[in-house]
Design a protein around this motif. Structure first.
Motif, short mmCIF file in Angstrom:
data_model
loop_
_atom_site.label_atom_id
_atom_site.label_comp_id
_atom_site.label_asym_id
_atom_site.label_seq_id
_atom_site.Cartn_x
_atom_site.Cartn_y
_atom_site.Cartn_z
N ALA A 151 0.84 -1.20 0.00
CA ALA A 151 0.00 0.00 0.00
C ALA A 151 0.87 1.25 0.00
O ALA A 151 0.60 2.21 -0.73
N HIS A 152 1.93 1.24 0.81
CA HIS A 152 2.86 2.37 0.83
C HIS A 152 3.68 2.44 -0.46
O HIS A 152 3.86 3.51 -1.03
N ALA A 153 4.16 1.28 -0.90
CA ALA A 153 5.07 1.27 -2.05
C ALA A 153 4.37 1.64 -3.35
O ALA A 153 4.96 2.31 -4.21
N LEU A 154 3.11 1.21 -3.51
CA LEU A 154 2.42 1.37 -4.78
C LEU A 154 1.43 2.54 -4.79
O LEU A 154 0.94 2.93 -5.85
N GLY A 155 1.17 3.11 -3.64
CA GLY A 155 0.24 4.23 -3.57
C GLY A 155 0.59 5.39 -4.47
O GLY A 155 -0.30 5.96 -5.13
N PRO A 156 1.86 5.78 -4.55
CA PRO A 156 2.21 6.90 -5.43
C PRO A 156 1.88 6.65 -6.90
O PRO A 156 1.76 7.59 -7.67
N ASP A 157 1.73 5.37 -7.28
CA ASP A 157 1.37 5.04 -8.65
C ASP A 157 -0.14 4.89 -8.85
O ASP A 157 -0.59 4.46 -9.92
N GLY A 158 -0.92 5.22 -7.81
CA GLY A 158 -2.37 5.14 -7.93
C GLY A 158 -2.94 3.75 -7.72
O GLY A 158 -4.09 3.50 -8.07
N ILE A 159 -2.16 2.86 -7.12
CA ILE A 159 -2.60 1.48 -6.91
C ILE A 159 -3.00 1.32 -5.45
O ILE A 159 -2.19 1.53 -4.54
#
Length: 230
Positions: A151-159
């Motif tokens: 959630a932290h790692a992929l959040g910046p990509d809108g995931i």
């Protein structure tokens, strides 16, 4: 997201998995079932089979917008009887295959700037009902740790990455290992006095995959009738 999104569901041939597939189909998703007898045949205990299945999905459909990991191995063993073979099989199916599939599908999600990953866990993580579920409960705990990390790692990509934790659900499989008395005892511990059905989990997944769930990430929805209050 596009008008027709591609949703990939592991374990989609099972009772809960097929309910998830149907719920996503009714919400304008083109669904792809990854299972031994699914749209794409796969042995999720085998890394290379899992990676080939992911490549086949992308080759056939060009994308994955929603990835739901519902497949689960339920091999049982208490600590004294646990073998490396049992442990590794449960972790391979329940945990590792989710990582290999996410690894394959998230680059496309990131490129499009939107995506959903939903892991099906279990409320047994908070209240293990029997010692023989040790490898299963451990695998579900690992999935929640992965979910929070991604959630932290992929959040910046809108995931958005979330999880749904069902309770004891009335399915053909659960009826083979639980008596009527055991079902009744679980219902008696729930806040809601009714048996859970596959549609309960499916509805939670469909919500998380929808625009209504766009602000949710790193969270676990306990679809267990209030058996676990957290």
């Amino acid at each position: 997201m596009t008008a027709e999104r591609v949703a990939v569901v592991t374990g989609g041939a099972g009772a809960i998995g097929s309910a998830i597939v149907q719920a996503l189909r009714t919400t304008r998703h083109r669904t792809v079932v990854l299972d031994r007898d699914g749209d794409v045949a796969v042995d999720l205990a085998d890394e290379q089979s899992t990676r080939r299945a992911a490549a086949e999905v992308l080759d056939r459909h060009g994308r994955c917008d929603v990835f739901v990991h519902c497949a689960g191995a339920f091999d049982v063993a208490a600590l004294a009887d646990l073998t490396a073979e049992t442990w590794r099989r449960v972790q391979a199916v329940n945990v590792e295959s989710a990582l290999w599939l996410a690894q394959a599908f998230t680059p496309g999600m990131a490129e499009r700037g939107v995506g959903r990953i939903v892991f099906i866990t279990s409320d047994t993580l908070w209240d293990p009902p029997t010692p023989v579920l040790l490898p299963y409960v451990a695998s579900k705990g690992a999935l929640i740790g992965i979910m929070r990390s991604l959630a932290h790692a992929l959040g910046p990509d809108g995931i958005a990455v979330t999880a749904v934790a069902p309770g004891l659900t009335d399915t053909p499989g659960s009826r083979t290992v639980n008596t009527e008395e055991q079902f009744d005892a679980v219902v008696a511990r729930q806040a809601l006095n009714r048996r859970l059905t596959p549609d309960d989990t499916a509805a939670a997944v469909a919500f998380l995959a929808s625009t209504g769930g766009a602000a949710l990430t790193g969270q676990v929805l306990c679809a267990d009738g209030g058996a676990v209050l957290r």
